[in-house]
Design an enzyme around this catalytic site. Structure first.
Site, short mmCIF file in Angstrom:
data_model
loop_
_atom_site.label_atom_id
_atom_site.label_comp_id
_atom_site.label_asym_id
_atom_site.label_seq_id
_atom_site.Cartn_x
_atom_site.Cartn_y
_atom_site.Cartn_z
N MET A 1 69.68 22.93 3.99
CA MET A 1 69.40 21.50 4.00
C MET A 1 68.65 21.08 5.26
O MET A 1 68.98 21.54 6.36
CB MET A 1 70.75 20.77 3.93
CG MET A 1 70.71 19.28 4.11
SD MET A 1 72.37 18.57 3.86
CE MET A 1 73.17 18.96 5.38
N SER B 1 73.07 28.38 4.43
CA SER B 1 73.80 27.16 4.15
C SER B 1 73.80 26.86 2.65
O SER B 1 74.10 27.78 1.88
CB SER B 1 73.20 26.03 4.99
OG SER B 1 74.13 24.98 5.13
N GLN B 2 73.40 25.68 2.22
CA GLN B 2 73.51 25.38 0.79
C GLN B 2 72.68 26.35 -0.06
O GLN B 2 72.99 26.57 -1.24
CB GLN B 2 73.13 23.92 0.48
CG GLN B 2 71.69 23.56 0.75
CD GLN B 2 71.39 22.06 0.56
OE1 GLN B 2 72.30 21.24 0.52
NE2 GLN B 2 70.12 21.70 0.47
N ASP C 1 81.93 26.43 13.33
CA ASP C 1 81.09 25.51 12.55
C ASP C 1 81.55 24.06 12.69
O ASP C 1 82.71 23.75 12.41
CB ASP C 1 81.13 25.93 11.07
CG ASP C 1 79.91 25.49 10.30
OD1 ASP C 1 79.49 24.33 10.46
OD2 ASP C 1 79.36 26.31 9.54
N HIS D 1 77.23 26.40 13.13
CA HIS D 1 76.47 26.61 11.89
C HIS D 1 75.07 27.19 12.11
O HIS D 1 74.25 26.59 12.80
CB HIS D 1 76.36 25.27 11.16
CG HIS D 1 76.05 25.40 9.70
ND1 HIS D 1 76.84 26.09 8.82
CD2 HIS D 1 75.01 24.93 8.97
CE1 HIS D 1 76.31 26.03 7.60
NE2 HIS D 1 75.20 25.33 7.67
#
Ligand SMILES: *[C@@H]1O[C@H](CO)[C@@H](O)[C@H](O)[C@H]1NC(C)=O
Ligand SMILES: *[C@@H]1O[C@H](CO)[C@@H](O)[C@H](O)[C@H]1NC(C)=O
Ligand SMILES: *[C@@H]1O[C@H](CO)[C@@H](O)[C@H](O)[C@H]1NC(C)=O
Length: 305
Positions: free
Chosen positions: A39, A113-114, A231, A287
Site C-alpha cells: 500500500m 505487505s498487502q 511492526d 514494517h
C-alpha cells in the site's frame, strides 16, 4: 531444447560444442519471480520495489523479475492500492500472469505487505501458471483491525481511507472499492465480517470451504511468512503469521494453530504444516524495514529454489 541439441550433435561436432555452451544455462535458468508491492507504493519506485528488483537480479544471475503494475502508470498503480476492488485486481493479475509466456513453467512470488495476501488469492484462484514458492513479507493474512499509519507520501489518500473506514468498513458501498475495508477484520463483530467482507472472508473460507482454494494453495512448495516483530503499522502484527485476535476479543491473541481455520483445516494449512511447507520468519524491525543482508540471508534462498 535438449532434443534439438541431441539431433544437431549427431550431425556435426561444431553444433555439439554450441549446444554444450548454451544448453546447460537454458536448463538451469532460474525460476522467474513475480513481485506485488504494498500500500502506498508502486511497481517501479527506484527506492522500494525497483531496488528489490535490482537486488534480486544482482544475486540471481539471469532471473526474470516481474514487478506488477496495477493500472497503466505509476500514479494509477499507487491509487489502485487504495481504491480498486481487490477481487478485480486479482483477476487482472491472473490475466497478466497467464499471458506472460516467461512464467509458463512456474514462478516464485513475493508480496510486500498487502501484496502478500493478494498473491495468496492468486495462488488460490489461479493455478496456471503455477506458483511455486509464495513469500509474504508482512502480509495481513487475517486482516487488520486498526489503521495506525499509512506508508507512502500521499497523506490525502490516507486521510480519505481513514474517513471511509470510520464511515463503516462493512458498508457495502465502501466494500465495493476500498482495498483496506476488504481485509478489515473486526474480532468483536465476526459475523458481520464473515457476511460483509468481499475479499478476506472469501479467501479465508469463512463461510464455505471451496475445495478448489484448498487444492490450489496446497500445490505451493513453500509458503513463507515474514512477521515484523516491531511492526507499528499492522494491527495486530501476528496477522503476518496468520494469527489474530480471539473471536470476541480486541486484545487477546491466538496463533494460527489455534484457529478453527487451522484445526478444521479449511484451507489446507494444517496439512501444509505437517508437510513442512509453512515457513515462519521474523525480522526484528518495523514494517518492511529489513536490511539488504537480512533479505539476502532469509529470502534469497526461497527465490533461488
Ligand atoms: C471456488 O473457487 C473457484 C476459483 O476461484 C471458483 O471458480 C468457484 O466458483 C468457487 N466455488 C464456489 C462454490 O465458490
Ligand atoms: C494524492 O492522491 C490524490 C487522490 O488520488 C491525488 O489527487 C493527488 O494528486 C495525489 N497527490 C500526490 C502528491 O501524489
Ligand atoms: C494455543 O492453544 C494452546 C492449547 O490450547 C494454549 O496452551 C496456547 O496458549 C494457545 N496459544 C495461543 C497463542 O493462542
Amino acid at each position: 531444447m535438449t532434443i534439438t541439441c541431441t539431433k544437431m550433435a549427431s550431425y556435426m561436432l561444431v553444433s555439439f560444442v554450441v549446444c554444450g555452451l548454451f544448453a546447460p544455462s537454458a536448463l538451469t535458468s532460474p525460476t522467474p519471480l513475480v513481485i506485488w508491492h504494498g500500500m502506498g507504493d508502486s511497481c517501479c519506485n527506484p527506492l522500494s520495489m525497483g531496488s528489490i528488483k535490482s537486488m534480486v537480479e544482482e544475486q540471481v544471475k539471469g532471473i526474470y523479475v516481474r514487478s506488477l503494475e496495477i493500472g497503466s502508470n505509476i500514479i494509477e498503480d499507487t491509487e489502485n492500492g487504495f481504491l480498486m476492488n481487490v477481487n478485480k485486481q486479482v483477476t487482472m493479475v491472473c490475466d497478466k500472469l497467464a499471458k506472460d509466456t516467461k512464467l509458463a513453467n512456474g514462478y516464485n512470488a513475493i508480496g510486500f505487505s498487502q501484496g502478500g495476501q493478494f498473491l495468496r488469492a492468486v495462488a488460490q484462484r489461479c493455478p496456471n501458471p503455477p506458483m511455486l514458492n509464495l513469500i509474504s513479507v508482512g502480509g495481513q493474512h487475517q486482516g487488520v483491525y486498526g489503521f495506525p499509519h499509512c506508508p507512502g507520501d500521499n497523506s490525502t489518500l490516507c486521510d480519505y481511507v481513514r474517513k471511509l473506514l470510520n464511515l463503516g468498513a462493512y458498508n457495502s458501498y465502501v466494500q465495493s472499492f476500498l482495498v483496506q475495508a476488504e481485509y478489515w477484520h473486526d474480532p468483536l463483530n465476526e459475523e458481520e465480517y464473515k457476511k460483509a467482507s468481499i475479499f478476506l472472508a472469501d479467501i479465508n473460507q469463512e463461510n464455505v470451504v471451496n475445495q478448489t482454494y484448498k487444492t490450489n494453495l496446497m500445490k505451493l512448495k513453500k509458503f513463507v511468512m515474514v512477521m515484523f516483530t516491531e511492526d507499528t503499522m499492522v494491527e495486530p502484527r501476528e496477522s503476518e503469521w496468520f494469527g489474530f485476535y480471539k473471536p470476541g476479543s480486541g486484545t487477546e491473541l491466538q496463533d494460527l494453530r489455534n484457529t478453527t481455520l487451522y484445526t478444521e483445516d479449511r484451507l489446507g494449512l494444517k496439512e501444509m504444516d505437517s508437510q513442512g511447507k509453512l515457513v515462519f520468519l521474523t525480522s526484528d524491525t518495523d514494517h518492511l524495514q529489513f536490511s539488504k543482508e537480512w533479505f539476502t540471508k532469509n529470502l534469497i534462498p526461497y527465490i533461488k529454489e
